[in-house]
Design a protein around this motif. Structure first.
Motif, mmCIF file in Angstrom:
data_model
loop_
_atom_site.group_PDB
_atom_site.id
_atom_site.type_symbol
_atom_site.label_atom_id
_atom_site.label_comp_id
_atom_site.label_asym_id
_atom_site.label_seq_id
_atom_site.Cartn_x
_atom_site.Cartn_y
_atom_site.Cartn_z
ATOM 1 N N ILE A 4 19.363 -14.971 -16.552
ATOM 2 C CA ILE A 4 20.579 -15.634 -16.079
ATOM 3 C C ILE A 4 20.524 -15.812 -14.561
ATOM 4 N N GLY A 5 20.001 -14.820 -13.845
ATOM 5 C CA GLY A 5 19.896 -14.909 -12.381
ATOM 6 C C GLY A 5 18.953 -16.019 -11.937
ATOM 7 N N ILE A 6 17.786 -16.104 -12.562
ATOM 8 C CA ILE A 6 16.798 -17.134 -12.186
ATOM 9 C C ILE A 6 17.345 -18.530 -12.502
ATOM 10 N N SER A 7 17.946 -18.673 -13.674
ATOM 11 C CA SER A 7 18.500 -19.988 -14.029
ATOM 12 C C SER A 7 19.680 -20.348 -13.125
ATOM 13 N N ALA A 8 20.417 -19.335 -12.667
ATOM 14 C CA ALA A 8 21.530 -19.591 -11.743
ATOM 15 C C ALA A 8 21.007 -20.127 -10.416
ATOM 16 N N LEU A 9 19.930 -19.525 -9.906
ATOM 17 C CA LEU A 9 19.335 -19.979 -8.646
ATOM 18 C C LEU A 9 18.805 -21.397 -8.765
ATOM 19 N N ALA A 10 18.378 -21.767 -9.961
ATOM 20 C CA ALA A 10 17.804 -23.098 -10.176
ATOM 21 C C ALA A 10 18.877 -24.175 -10.336
ATOM 22 N N SER A 11 20.126 -23.776 -10.518
ATOM 23 C CA SER A 11 21.147 -24.797 -10.805
ATOM 24 C C SER A 11 22.371 -24.739 -9.888
ATOM 25 N N GLN A 12 22.929 -23.555 -9.716
ATOM 26 C CA GLN A 12 24.217 -23.462 -9.027
ATOM 27 C C GLN A 12 24.228 -23.949 -7.576
ATOM 28 N N ILE A 46 24.298 -21.305 -20.056
ATOM 29 C CA ILE A 46 25.104 -22.531 -19.967
ATOM 30 C C ILE A 46 26.476 -22.221 -19.364
ATOM 31 N N ALA A 47 27.104 -21.147 -19.845
ATOM 32 C CA ALA A 47 28.457 -20.810 -19.379
ATOM 33 C C ALA A 47 28.461 -20.449 -17.896
ATOM 34 N N SER A 48 27.509 -19.609 -17.476
ATOM 35 C CA SER A 48 27.573 -19.113 -16.099
ATOM 36 C C SER A 48 26.933 -20.069 -15.099
ATOM 37 N N ASN A 49 26.004 -20.930 -15.525
ATOM 38 C CA ASN A 49 25.291 -21.775 -14.566
ATOM 39 C C ASN A 49 25.724 -23.229 -14.564
ATOM 40 N N ILE A 50 26.418 -23.656 -15.597
ATOM 41 C CA ILE A 50 26.808 -25.066 -15.649
ATOM 42 C C ILE A 50 28.331 -25.208 -15.757
ATOM 43 N N ILE A 65 30.983 -25.937 -12.286
ATOM 44 C CA ILE A 65 31.657 -27.238 -12.256
ATOM 45 C C ILE A 65 33.177 -27.035 -12.264
ATOM 46 N N LEU A 66 33.651 -26.151 -13.148
ATOM 47 C CA LEU A 66 35.088 -25.869 -13.221
ATOM 48 C C LEU A 66 35.581 -25.311 -11.897
ATOM 49 N N ARG A 67 34.823 -24.355 -11.372
ATOM 50 C CA ARG A 67 35.191 -23.671 -10.137
ATOM 51 C C ARG A 67 35.289 -24.674 -8.989
ATOM 52 N N ASN A 68 34.308 -25.567 -8.868
ATOM 53 C CA ASN A 68 34.315 -26.547 -7.776
ATOM 54 C C ASN A 68 35.489 -27.502 -7.885
ATOM 55 N N LYS A 69 35.804 -27.917 -9.111
ATOM 56 C CA LYS A 69 36.923 -28.854 -9.307
ATOM 57 C C LYS A 69 38.227 -28.195 -8.863
ATOM 58 N N ILE A 70 38.411 -26.948 -9.321
ATOM 59 C CA ILE A 70 39.665 -26.254 -9.014
ATOM 60 C C ILE A 70 39.734 -25.964 -7.509
ATOM 61 N N ALA A 71 38.623 -25.480 -6.931
ATOM 62 C CA ALA A 71 38.607 -25.120 -5.509
ATOM 63 C C ALA A 71 38.826 -26.355 -4.631
ATOM 64 N N ALA A 72 38.237 -27.493 -5.003
ATOM 65 C CA ALA A 72 38.398 -28.710 -4.214
ATOM 66 C C ALA A 72 39.852 -29.154 -4.234
ATOM 67 N N GLY A 73 40.472 -29.067 -5.401
ATOM 68 C CA GLY A 73 41.878 -29.432 -5.523
ATOM 69 C C GLY A 73 42.756 -28.562 -4.641
ATOM 70 N N PHE A 128 33.280 -17.717 -19.539
ATOM 71 C CA PHE A 128 32.031 -17.098 -19.978
ATOM 72 C C PHE A 128 32.235 -16.347 -21.281
ATOM 73 N N PHE A 129 33.275 -15.497 -21.308
ATOM 74 C CA PHE A 129 33.494 -14.661 -22.485
ATOM 75 C C PHE A 129 33.820 -15.518 -23.711
ATOM 76 N N LEU A 130 34.734 -16.475 -23.548
ATOM 77 C CA LEU A 130 35.147 -17.290 -24.699
ATOM 78 C C LEU A 130 33.983 -18.124 -25.227
ATOM 79 N N PHE A 131 33.200 -18.709 -24.302
ATOM 80 C CA PHE A 131 32.084 -19.568 -24.732
ATOM 81 C C PHE A 131 31.003 -18.765 -25.446
#
Lengths: 179, 219
Positions: free
Chosen positions: A41-49, B152-156, B160-168, B75-78
């Protein structure tokens, strides 16, 4: 027919035929536990976030730089600390949950469950228990390490990276001007 | 009072019984809990960072708390949703390995395999070998799916959700600040005795050495 019934029926039935895929899945279930999970999860986070933050059009450039720096800092420090703690406690549990005769070294059975239910050798089920115990202990340790190490390290890295990004941006602009 | 060793034995026994066959649930729970601790540490990091002015902290800390709630909840729900979904597909026989499928076809009507109401775990104990195969297959698949769902939940999804809310919220904060700046204080009305009369004004205006045409102001 219920909605959930329909959802299950829509998904195509799948049978894993190959011995290789079966072996891989069995290996995956046995060997991928919380430290490996955290590392992936950490490596994939660095690659995307960081890229999601850097190309966020809803904020100005300075905010993007700080946000990107902070994301990298949080991910790097969180992954290093998270993986190290989890790996440490998983190994600890494995070393101190011995089965069979340990002579005088009773401490080697500190994490061994009650004698009535455990197997005589390290079966698959026993390894799952060792992983679970390691995970639980690492979460307790993270209570301390997150505040003692993670947070200060994130602050240090964020400030450092923000400075570096801003200097890189200034150098790029002055090079562009010189041309 | 129980000794630490007795308490550890009790905990070990409970954990062994709960997770000896499947530790994928534990992955989700510990990942979520780890994230809660990490978010708490990040909020603490903002609080103790003396490079951030206190005015900004008043905004950043609630923002971090809100972000943490959204991120952790998503994250938890997904991941939990994906975990439940894949376990249902496995327990109905919709997703199987070859040996398990062969066993099911011999021991139950073919039309029942893969249906929502079917639970293959009730007939698997008839063959310990197949049951063992099913359990290791199930663990591998659920660990894999939970891992992919976590990525998917933590990196995508959450960035995206966080940025939308923070920008608003940032836009709102800037708009609020601008509204405060444009609200100028009211011009004070001088008492009558302090106001200059029109005749005095004309007299003084004409004494202005820089005045050439007498000004364009009509009084």
């Amino acid at each position: 027919m219920k909605v959930t019934d329909k959802i299950v029926n829509i998904i195509p039935a799948r049978k894993f035929n190959g011995k290789r895929s079966e072996r891989f899945l069995n290996w995956f279930g046995k060997h991928i536990s919380t430290p490996e999970n955290r590392l992936i999860i950490g490596i994939s986070a660095l690659a995307s976030q960081p890229f999601i933050d850097l190309y966020n059009n809803k904020v100005d450039e300075k905010t993007r730089i700080v946000s990107c720096a902070r994301t990298i800092a949080k991910t790097v420090s969180g992954t290093i600390i998270g993986v190290a703690v989890r790996l440490g406690f998983t190994k600890l549990t494995q070393n101190y949950s011995e089965l069979g005769d340990v002579g005088n070294k009773n401490y080697k059975k500190f994490f061994t469950p009650s004698a009535a239910i455990i197997p005589h050798k390290k079966t698959y089920a026993y390894k799952q228990y060792q992983n679970a115990m390691g995970m639980l202990l690492s979460v307790a340790a993270l209570l301390i390490t997150n505040f003692a190490i993670d947070a200060p390290l994130t602050i240090f890295l964020t400030n450092r990276l923000t400075k570096n990004f801003e200097n890189a941006g200034k150098n790029k602009k002055s090079d562009g001007g010189a041309k | 009072m129980k000794t630490p060793l007795e308490l550890t034995k009790k905990l070990s026994t409970k954990l062994y019984n709960a997770f000896k066959e499947d530790s994928s649930n534990m992955l989700i729970v510990t990942s979520t809990f780890g994230w809660i601790l990490s978010s708490a540490a990040q909020i603490g990091a903002v609080k103790i960072n003396d490079k951030i002015p206190s005015d900004q902290k008043k905004f950043l800390i609630p923002q971090e708390i809100f972000d943490a709630v959204v991120n952790i909840g998503t994250f938890f729900l997904f991941t939990r949703g994906c975990d439940k979904g894949i376990k249902k597909l496995l327990s109905t026989g919709r997703l199987t390995s070859k040996p398990v499928r062969t066993f099911l076809e011999k021991n139950m009507p073919k039309e029942k395999i893969g249906k929502y109401a079917t639970d293959i775990t009730t007939i698997l104990p008839n063959s310990p070998e197949i049951e063992k195969d099913y359990k290791s297959f199930r663990t591998g698949v659920t660990v894999g799916v939970n891992l992919i769902a976590g990525v998917i939940a933590s990196n995508i999804i959450t960035p995206i959700l966080r940025n939308k809310i923070a920008a608003g919220r940032q836009k709102q904060s800037i708009a609020d600040k601008m509204n405060q700046n444009t609200m100028l204080p009211a011009v004070p009305i001088l008492p009558a005795q302090n106001r200059i009369g029109i005749d005095n004004y004309k007299k003084h205006a004409s004494l202005n050495p820089y005045q050439t045409t007498g000004g364009s102001m009509r009084v």
